[in-house]
Design an enzyme around this catalytic site. Sequence first.
Site, PDB file in Angstrom:
ATOM      1  N   ASP A  23      81.597  37.090  43.750  1.00  0.00           N
ATOM      2  CA  ASP A  23      82.564  36.801  44.799  1.00  0.00           C
ATOM      3  C   ASP A  23      81.906  36.905  46.173  1.00  0.00           C
ATOM      4  OD1 ASP A  23      84.985  36.192  45.951  1.00  0.00           O
ATOM      5  OD2 ASP A  23      85.797  38.223  45.783  1.00  0.00           O
ATOM      6  N   HIS A  40      77.425  28.643  48.470  1.00  0.00           N
ATOM      7  CA  HIS A  40      77.302  28.444  47.030  1.00  0.00           C
ATOM      8  C   HIS A  40      75.837  28.306  46.613  1.00  0.00           C
ATOM      9  CE1 HIS A  40      81.539  28.401  46.490  1.00  0.00           C
ATOM     10  NE2 HIS A  40      81.750  27.224  47.068  1.00  0.00           N
ATOM     11  N   ARG A  74      90.987  24.605  44.059  1.00  0.00           N
ATOM     12  CA  ARG A  74      90.306  24.491  45.344  1.00  0.00           C
ATOM     13  C   ARG A  74      90.259  23.026  45.785  1.00  0.00           C
ATOM     14  NH1 ARG A  74      85.481  29.073  45.465  1.00  0.00           N
ATOM     15  NH2 ARG A  74      86.796  30.803  44.708  1.00  0.00           N
ATOM     16  N   LEU A 134      67.099  37.772  26.697  1.00  0.00           N
ATOM     17  CA  LEU A 134      68.367  37.981  27.393  1.00  0.00           C
ATOM     18  C   LEU A 134      69.300  36.846  27.025  1.00  0.00           C
ATOM     19  CD1 LEU A 134      70.129  39.288  29.756  1.00  0.00           C
ATOM     20  CD2 LEU A 134      69.056  37.581  31.243  1.00  0.00           C
TER      21      LEU A 134
END
Length: 247
Positions: A23, A40, A74, A134
Amino acid sequence: MSGSDHRTAAPVCLPEHVAIIMDGNGRWANMRGLPLLAGHRAGGEAVQRTVRAAIRRGVKWVTLYAFSSENWRRTPGEVADLTGLLRYYLRHKVAELSREGVRLRVIGDLSRFPDDVQNEARLAEKVTAGNDTLVLVLALSYGGRADIVQAAARMAQAVARGELEASAIDETVFATALQTAGMPDPDMVVRTSGECRLSNFLLWQSAYAELVFLETPWPDFDETHFDTVLDIYSRRERRFGARPVCK
């Protein structure tokens, strides 16, 4: 707790799975007088730093709330920017991730994205499937309530077809119908930029997760912040209703 609560000692107890609500991209850009897209893009760089930090520290699973089901509300311009960045990273960064041993997994309603993005995401899952350093899970067009509802519908359909006895449904069986089937539940959910809520993220899966809220906006998140949340986790007593445990 805030990012200021940090000790330099190495964490004694590492989480297996860290989930992050990324966020603050917009606020980061606004504070600098930059366009939203710049925030972004900077957030995408923070993702790369976080993946490297997780690999170095030995965390095995990282789930990123990259695009919520509510993000479709959005403006069309912002949705297009977010979709474009997702397309870029899927096309140009997956090979790098794969070289580092990262397996990519996607949860959420991919059908709402353009066909080429869906295809890139599925291809990324396929080409990284054999990696085990991972697992990086991208939650795309994901909503926790929708996840639970679709799982309940799948259970009901299985009962109606005679494939499952209603009495056999318990938490373990129900979890197999969630989009996160086969994944460990998050040990810790981190949210950046000062907000203190889950915002429809992994609601079922986070029942016993440690929650950490940082003031730091996501584009500024780096290895030091990752170490901070690991340190916070190592000092929590995880009881699960019983004696303290450390996974």
